[in-house]
Scaffold this active site. Structure first.
Site, PDB file in Angstrom:
ATOM      1  CG  ASP A  67      -0.210  -0.279   2.569  1.00 18.47           C
ATOM      2  OD1 ASP A  67       0.956  -0.458   2.511  1.00 18.47           O
ATOM      3  OD2 ASP A  67      -1.007  -0.828   3.277  1.00 18.47           O
ATOM      4  CG  ASP A 136      -9.321  -1.267  11.757  1.00 17.64           C
ATOM      5  OD1 ASP A 136      -8.340  -1.805  11.482  1.00 17.64           O
ATOM      6  OD2 ASP A 136      -9.756  -0.178  11.123  1.00 17.64           O
ATOM      7  CG  HIS A 138      -6.035  -1.842   8.748  1.00 19.22           C
ATOM      8  ND1 HIS A 138      -6.179  -1.074   9.749  1.00 19.22           N
ATOM      9  CD2 HIS A 138      -4.747  -1.752   8.516  1.00 19.22           C
ATOM     10  CE1 HIS A 138      -5.211  -0.394  10.046  1.00 19.22           C
ATOM     11  NE2 HIS A 138      -4.136  -1.023   9.304  1.00 19.22           N
ATOM     12  CD  GLU A 143      -9.078   1.062   7.822  1.00 20.76           C
ATOM     13  OE1 GLU A 143      -9.110   0.144   8.632  1.00 20.76           O
ATOM     14  OE2 GLU A 143      -8.423   2.339   7.814  1.00 20.76           O
TER      15      GLU A 143
HETATM   16  C1  GLP Z   1      -0.839   0.409   8.667  1.00 22.76           C
HETATM   17  C2  GLP Z   1      -0.187  -0.337   7.438  1.00 22.76           C
HETATM   18  C3  GLP Z   1      -0.696  -1.954   7.808  1.00 22.76           C
HETATM   19  C4  GLP Z   1      -0.162  -2.195   8.910  1.00 22.76           C
HETATM   20  C5  GLP Z   1      -0.909  -1.499  10.072  1.00 22.76           C
HETATM   21  C6  GLP Z   1      -0.354  -1.916  11.397  1.00 22.76           C
HETATM   22  O1  GLP Z   1      -2.029   0.864   8.471  1.00 22.76           O
HETATM   23  N1  GLP Z   1      -1.130   0.086   6.330  1.00 22.76           N
HETATM   24  O2  GLP Z   1       0.054  -2.416   6.558  1.00 22.76           O
HETATM   25  O3  GLP Z   1      -0.144  -3.538   9.119  1.00 22.76           O
HETATM   26  O4  GLP Z   1      -0.483  -0.049   9.990  1.00 22.76           O
HETATM   27  O5  GLP Z   1       0.952  -1.199  12.042  1.00 22.76           O
HETATM   28  P1  GLP Z   1       1.683  -1.712  13.108  1.00 22.76           P
HETATM   29  O6  GLP Z   1       2.508  -2.819  12.742  1.00 22.76           O
HETATM   30  O7  GLP Z   1       2.541  -0.255  13.085  1.00 22.76           O
HETATM   31  O8  GLP Z   1       0.832  -1.766  14.242  1.00 22.76           O
END
Ligand code: GLP
Length: 236
Positions: A67, A136, A138, A143
């Site tokens: 992404d 959440d 995702h 989402e």
């Molecule tokens: C972002 C990214 C996701 C990632 C998520 C959790 O929203 N788009 O790909 O998995 O954050 O991030 P973290 O590992 O910092 O909790």
């Protein structure tokens, strides 16, 4: 699905890096699906160490990221392109021409999404997809919603994601509201999936996503249907 609990972030990172290093050793021309967020950073550090020690060669690897924020240039400090450069690409011998991240500045976002899916299929699909998980549920920026979004698409970030990701920005207003994200179709077509989650705050969502019903309200729950998923969870 294998769910492995480890006691420290260090072990999560080491184990995750083992799986990626094994993938590259078995198939030097691997296509790796890569992820941002704080969870994979330790894996990337471990991979860099192995590369420096002469144990790992990225010269034939292709990477394709999940992404990118819409509206951030590739060199913006919080763009996912920059994240990947700083946390992995700049430190290993991967060919820069074979590292793909969606273009968040594309003038035609729908065309960019379509081209991204075509790229994945032209590459022959993803051998190993690395994922984190949002609070959440995702994955990428898929989402919670009423239906799983299969193709790469423009995603509207939910308020909880904007708040969670604001820790990387000066304030919440600076967090982009939209992103280009690979869909669950592209993710599910990967031959192997490795999801890493760390921190006590992720405990509930990991349990709901992988021990509860499969629902687009918790996008990661669809991974229960994939034949080769490893989840590594550390409470640290
Ligand atoms: C972002 C990214 C996701 C990632 C998520 C959790 O929203 N788009 O790909 O998995 O954050 O991030 P973290 O590992 O910092 O909790």
């Amino acid at each position: 699905m294998k769910i492995i609990s480890v006691e420290s972030y260090r072990k999560l990172s080491r184990f995750g890096a083992n799986l990626i290093a094994a993938q590259i050793a078995v198939k030097p021309r691997s296509v790796l699906g890569l992820a941002t967020g704080s969870s994979p950073v330790g894996i990337y550090r471990d991979l860099i160490d192995r590369y420096r020690a002469g144990e790992l060669d990225f010269s034939e690897v292709t990477s394709i990221n999940l992404d990118e924020y819409i509206g951030l240039s590739p060199d913006h400090p919080q763009s996912y392109r920059r994240f990947m450069q700083e946390n992995l690409f700049d430190h290993v011998n991967i060919d820069p021409a074979r590292t793909f991240v969606p273009n968040g500045l594309a003038p035609d976002l729908d065309a960019e999404c379509e081209a991204y899916d075509k790229r994945i299929s032209d590459l022959g699909g993803i051998d190993l997809q690395l994922l984190g998980i949002g609070l959440d549920g995702h994955i990428g920026f898929n989402e919670p919603s009423d239906a799983f979004m299969k193709p790469t698409h423009v995603a509207e970030l939910h308020q909880s994601t904007i708040t969670a990701n604001s820790r990387f920005f000066a304030n919440e207003d600076e967090v982009p509201r939209r992103a280009i994200s690979m869909g669950v179709g592209g993710i599910m077509q990967a031959r192997k999936i490795l999801l890493v989650a760390n921190g006590i705050a992720k405990r509930t969502i990991v349990d709901r996503a992988f021990n509860g019903p499969i629902t687009p309200r918790i996008p990661a729950s669809i991974l229960q249907l994939h034949p080769d998923v490893t989840v590594i969870y550390s409470m640290e």
